[in-house]
Design a protein around this motif. Sequence first.
Motif, PDB file in Angstrom:
ATOM      1  N   LYS A 139       2.517  18.690 -71.767  1.00 19.59           N
ATOM      2  CA  LYS A 139       1.487  18.930 -70.752  1.00 19.59           C
ATOM      3  C   LYS A 139       1.168  17.679 -69.948  1.00 19.59           C
ATOM      4  O   LYS A 139       1.012  17.742 -68.715  1.00 19.59           O
ATOM      5  CB  LYS A 139       0.213  19.444 -71.416  1.00 19.59           C
ATOM      6  N   ASN A 140       1.058  16.526 -70.607  1.00 15.52           N
ATOM      7  CA  ASN A 140       0.750  15.291 -69.891  1.00 15.52           C
ATOM      8  C   ASN A 140       1.823  14.956 -68.867  1.00 15.52           C
ATOM      9  O   ASN A 140       1.518  14.565 -67.736  1.00 15.52           O
ATOM     10  CB  ASN A 140       0.591  14.132 -70.881  1.00 15.52           C
ATOM     11  N   PHE A 141       3.081  15.113 -69.246  1.00 13.20           N
ATOM     12  CA  PHE A 141       4.179  14.832 -68.319  1.00 13.20           C
ATOM     13  C   PHE A 141       4.217  15.865 -67.199  1.00 13.20           C
ATOM     14  O   PHE A 141       4.535  15.526 -66.049  1.00 13.20           O
ATOM     15  CB  PHE A 141       5.507  14.814 -69.085  1.00 13.20           C
ATOM     16  N   ALA A 142       3.893  17.105 -67.515  1.00 17.12           N
ATOM     17  CA  ALA A 142       3.821  18.140 -66.476  1.00 17.12           C
ATOM     18  C   ALA A 142       2.717  17.834 -65.475  1.00 17.12           C
ATOM     19  O   ALA A 142       2.893  18.009 -64.256  1.00 17.12           O
ATOM     20  CB  ALA A 142       3.596  19.505 -67.116  1.00 17.12           C
ATOM     21  N   ASP A 143       1.571  17.348 -65.961  1.00 17.16           N
ATOM     22  CA  ASP A 143       0.470  16.982 -65.067  1.00 17.16           C
ATOM     23  C   ASP A 143       0.865  15.839 -64.138  1.00 17.16           C
ATOM     24  O   ASP A 143       0.430  15.788 -62.976  1.00 17.16           O
ATOM     25  CB  ASP A 143      -0.765  16.579 -65.883  1.00 17.16           C
ATOM     26  N   ILE A 144       1.686  14.933 -64.645  1.00 16.62           N
ATOM     27  CA  ILE A 144       2.128  13.797 -63.833  1.00 16.62           C
ATOM     28  C   ILE A 144       2.995  14.271 -62.668  1.00 16.62           C
ATOM     29  O   ILE A 144       2.781  13.893 -61.512  1.00 16.62           O
ATOM     30  CB  ILE A 144       2.901  12.779 -64.704  1.00 16.62           C
ATOM     31  N   PHE A 145       3.985  15.101 -62.953  1.00 18.19           N
ATOM     32  CA  PHE A 145       4.975  15.472 -61.938  1.00 18.19           C
ATOM     33  C   PHE A 145       4.559  16.663 -61.087  1.00 18.19           C
ATOM     34  O   PHE A 145       5.210  16.959 -60.083  1.00 18.19           O
ATOM     35  CB  PHE A 145       6.318  15.751 -62.620  1.00 18.19           C
ATOM     36  N   THR A 146       3.503  17.361 -61.462  1.00 18.02           N
ATOM     37  CA  THR A 146       3.003  18.465 -60.632  1.00 18.02           C
ATOM     38  C   THR A 146       1.814  18.061 -59.782  1.00 18.02           C
ATOM     39  O   THR A 146       1.258  18.887 -59.050  1.00 18.02           O
ATOM     40  CB  THR A 146       2.608  19.670 -61.521  1.00 18.02           C
ATOM     41  N   GLY A 147       1.416  16.805 -59.870  1.00 19.58           N
ATOM     42  CA  GLY A 147       0.346  16.308 -59.022  1.00 19.58           C
ATOM     43  C   GLY A 147      -1.045  16.546 -59.540  1.00 19.58           C
ATOM     44  O   GLY A 147      -2.030  16.329 -58.812  1.00 19.58           O
ATOM     45  N   LYS A 148      -1.193  16.981 -60.788  1.00 19.10           N
ATOM     46  CA  LYS A 148      -2.528  17.194 -61.348  1.00 19.10           C
ATOM     47  C   LYS A 148      -3.204  15.881 -61.720  1.00 19.10           C
ATOM     48  O   LYS A 148      -4.408  15.842 -61.938  1.00 19.10           O
ATOM     49  CB  LYS A 148      -2.440  18.114 -62.568  1.00 19.10           C
ATOM     50  N   SER A 149      -2.428  14.821 -61.830  1.00 18.61           N
ATOM     51  CA  SER A 149      -2.991  13.481 -61.996  1.00 18.61           C
ATOM     52  C   SER A 149      -2.736  12.696 -60.719  1.00 18.61           C
ATOM     53  O   SER A 149      -2.060  13.172 -59.806  1.00 18.61           O
ATOM     54  CB  SER A 149      -2.347  12.768 -63.197  1.00 18.61           C
ATOM     55  N   ASP A 150      -3.286  11.493 -60.632  1.00 21.16           N
ATOM     56  CA  ASP A 150      -3.122  10.667 -59.426  1.00 21.16           C
ATOM     57  C   ASP A 150      -1.890   9.781 -59.491  1.00 21.16           C
ATOM     58  O   ASP A 150      -1.747   8.859 -58.682  1.00 21.16           O
ATOM     59  CB  ASP A 150      -4.372   9.788 -59.241  1.00 21.16           C
ATOM     60  N   PHE A 151      -0.991  10.053 -60.422  1.00 25.57           N
ATOM     61  CA  PHE A 151       0.150   9.168 -60.651  1.00 25.57           C
ATOM     62  C   PHE A 151       1.074   9.101 -59.442  1.00 25.57           C
ATOM     63  O   PHE A 151       1.526   8.018 -59.052  1.00 25.57           O
ATOM     64  CB  PHE A 151       0.924   9.627 -61.883  1.00 25.57           C
ATOM     65  N   LEU A 152       1.393  10.242 -58.836  1.00 23.55           N
ATOM     66  CA  LEU A 152       2.346  10.267 -57.724  1.00 23.55           C
ATOM     67  C   LEU A 152       1.798   9.525 -56.505  1.00 23.55           C
ATOM     68  O   LEU A 152       2.538   8.819 -55.816  1.00 23.55           O
ATOM     69  CB  LEU A 152       2.698  11.702 -57.358  1.00 23.55           C
ATOM     70  N   GLY A 153       0.492   9.668 -56.242  1.00 21.46           N
ATOM     71  CA  GLY A 153      -0.115   8.912 -55.149  1.00 21.46           C
ATOM     72  C   GLY A 153      -0.088   7.417 -55.417  1.00 21.46           C
ATOM     73  O   GLY A 153       0.161   6.614 -54.504  1.00 21.46           O
TER      74      GLY A 153
END
Length: 298
Positions: free
Chosen positions: A58-72
């Motif tokens: 789930k944490n990795f999915a949140d990263i790559f689906t934009g649910k976290s601010d990681f991609l920005g």
Amino acid sequence: MKNRSSLNKPSFWEHLLFLGPASVIFLIVIIIPFCISIRYAFTDWNGVSSQAGFVGLKNFADIFTGKSDFLGAFRFTFIVAFFNVLIMNALGIVMAALLTTKIPFQNGFRVIFYLPNVIGGLILGFVWQFIFINGVPAIGKALHFAPLMTPWLGDELTAYAGIIIVSIWQGMGYVMVIMIAAMTGVSSDLTEAARIDGANARQIFFRIKLPLCMPYITLCLFWTISQAFKMFDLNYSLTKGGPYGSTVSLALNIYNDAFANNKYGLATAESLVFFGIILIITSVQMHFSRKAEEALNG
């Protein structure tokens, strides 16, 4: 009878004596925490509770689906790294080329250009924050120059520019010192022979000095990429990620998720992805640098 080489060969216990303490420290400080972090990356641990629920990917999915601010944060960090690597290395090489010629106050200029690298990022950030908020607008008002009167750290574009300017100003002196060492190490016999054959200063620089300095350039590229992607203290003290989270670097984003938002499991997953990104980028950079070195020397 043992031969002389076998008598001089260090024994296992001698290796253990010298390498053992450093290996144990490296194991405790680096390897074991890294392995533990892999386990936490698959949990929802908040960093405080003794319970850590397993959440799978789930944490990795949140990263790559934009649910976290990681991609920005990755986008911002990549832009800063691109301009840092390009401009910092170019300026460092140019300054090294100038400061290896016979100019007045040569050693003084070397000290002045290297000095910002000695100052900590937090101090530089707070100093430049005052300059961008108070000094630059005051100069713009005195000169009636509108672009300088804008709040530099209050707009996304100028905040980007501010961080890039300060990070380049801080790091180019280090590149300069490395390249000065590289250029002064080039044999004077080669340059003198080239001058006798009719080569001018530009040809000597690009055809002789630069190819011989490629290993040092590779080192500078590796260092500038690493510094740009690991940027934290300068980013934190200069903008704190503002305005509106537009200048949050990867390191600052991981810090915020872990210690401000109490999402330690997510932050650990982000740090593992960050590690993978750094590994890929540096591997690609080393590959192309090696190819360029072989082409120039071939």
